[in-house]
Design a protein around this motif. Sequence first.
Motif, PDB file in Angstrom:
ATOM      1  N   GLU A   3       0.774  -1.316  -0.064  1.00 41.97           N
ATOM      2  CA  GLU A   3      -0.049   0.093  -0.059  1.00 41.97           C
ATOM      3  C   GLU A   3       0.746   1.338  -0.122  1.00 41.97           C
ATOM      4  O   GLU A   3       0.633   2.236  -0.750  1.00 41.97           O
ATOM      5  CB  GLU A   3      -0.838  -0.019   1.078  1.00 41.97           C
ATOM      6  CG  GLU A   3      -1.713   1.301   1.221  1.00 41.97           C
ATOM      7  CD  GLU A   3      -3.013   1.232   0.119  1.00 41.97           C
ATOM      8  OE1 GLU A   3      -3.345   2.232  -0.387  1.00 41.97           O
ATOM      9  OE2 GLU A   3      -3.326   0.185  -0.424  1.00 41.97           O
ATOM     10  N   THR A  33       0.867   3.995  -2.860  1.00 42.70           N
ATOM     11  CA  THR A  33       0.931   5.328  -2.539  1.00 42.70           C
ATOM     12  C   THR A  33       1.980   6.304  -3.125  1.00 42.70           C
ATOM     13  O   THR A  33       1.872   7.638  -3.765  1.00 42.70           O
ATOM     14  CB  THR A  33       0.802   5.745  -0.998  1.00 42.70           C
ATOM     15  OG1 THR A  33      -0.482   4.925  -0.521  1.00 42.70           O
ATOM     16  CG2 THR A  33       0.419   7.186  -0.632  1.00 42.70           C
ATOM     17  N   LYS A  43       1.660   9.333  -5.614  1.00 36.49           N
ATOM     18  CA  LYS A  43       2.239  10.600  -5.575  1.00 36.49           C
ATOM     19  C   LYS A  43       3.381  11.083  -6.636  1.00 36.49           C
ATOM     20  O   LYS A  43       3.398  12.174  -6.958  1.00 36.49           O
ATOM     21  CB  LYS A  43       2.765  10.887  -4.173  1.00 36.49           C
ATOM     22  CG  LYS A  43       1.584  10.643  -3.169  1.00 36.49           C
ATOM     23  CD  LYS A  43       2.133  11.272  -1.831  1.00 36.49           C
ATOM     24  CE  LYS A  43       1.108  11.274  -0.884  1.00 36.49           C
ATOM     25  NZ  LYS A  43       0.647  12.751  -0.687  1.00 36.49           N
TER      26      LYS A  43
END
Length: 180
Positions: free
Chosen positions: A166, A170, A174
């Motif tokens: 995860e 992420t 980003k």
Amino acid sequence: MTEQAGAGGASPQAGGGADQDQLVYGLETRFAPHLEAAASAVRDAERELTQAREQLGRAEEEAARAGYVSDPLIFMRQSVAEEVDALTRKTTEKKVRVSYRFLLDRAVELAAAEVQGFHDERAAEEREREQGVAACRAAERRAVEALAAAEEMLARVRAAEQSAREGLRTMVAKLTAPEA
């Protein structure tokens, strides 16, 4: 010094598919030994549970087959007491000596049997404590608890891996998102 990605050491700044694949590969290679060790612990716990259940089955069968066994010492004690009583009824010196020798032999046999019986009882009690039905049930219970603990540990290892995945998703999102 350049900043390295936490999962695999590749630079996340390019954000391309190859870099992402390299990051995933790094994550997987770092978690692989831990996942395998956790899975191995679960397999070991399952094997121990199977062995404990098999041993319990054997102990229960053995306990069911074991019938009543009379204690020969009871009869030997009674025989020695009867020999003492018979000695008191002997009237001639020759009969008293023969009766005493017979009594002495039976008393020595009884003493040896008492000692052997004591040791046999202690060994049977020890065997029952270690291999009896109650001991096997306790071993099975411990094996079930160990299996549950191993499965919980495996779940926590998988959760840690999912957290890392995860985090990787992420980070990639980003770094690849257009600046607003």
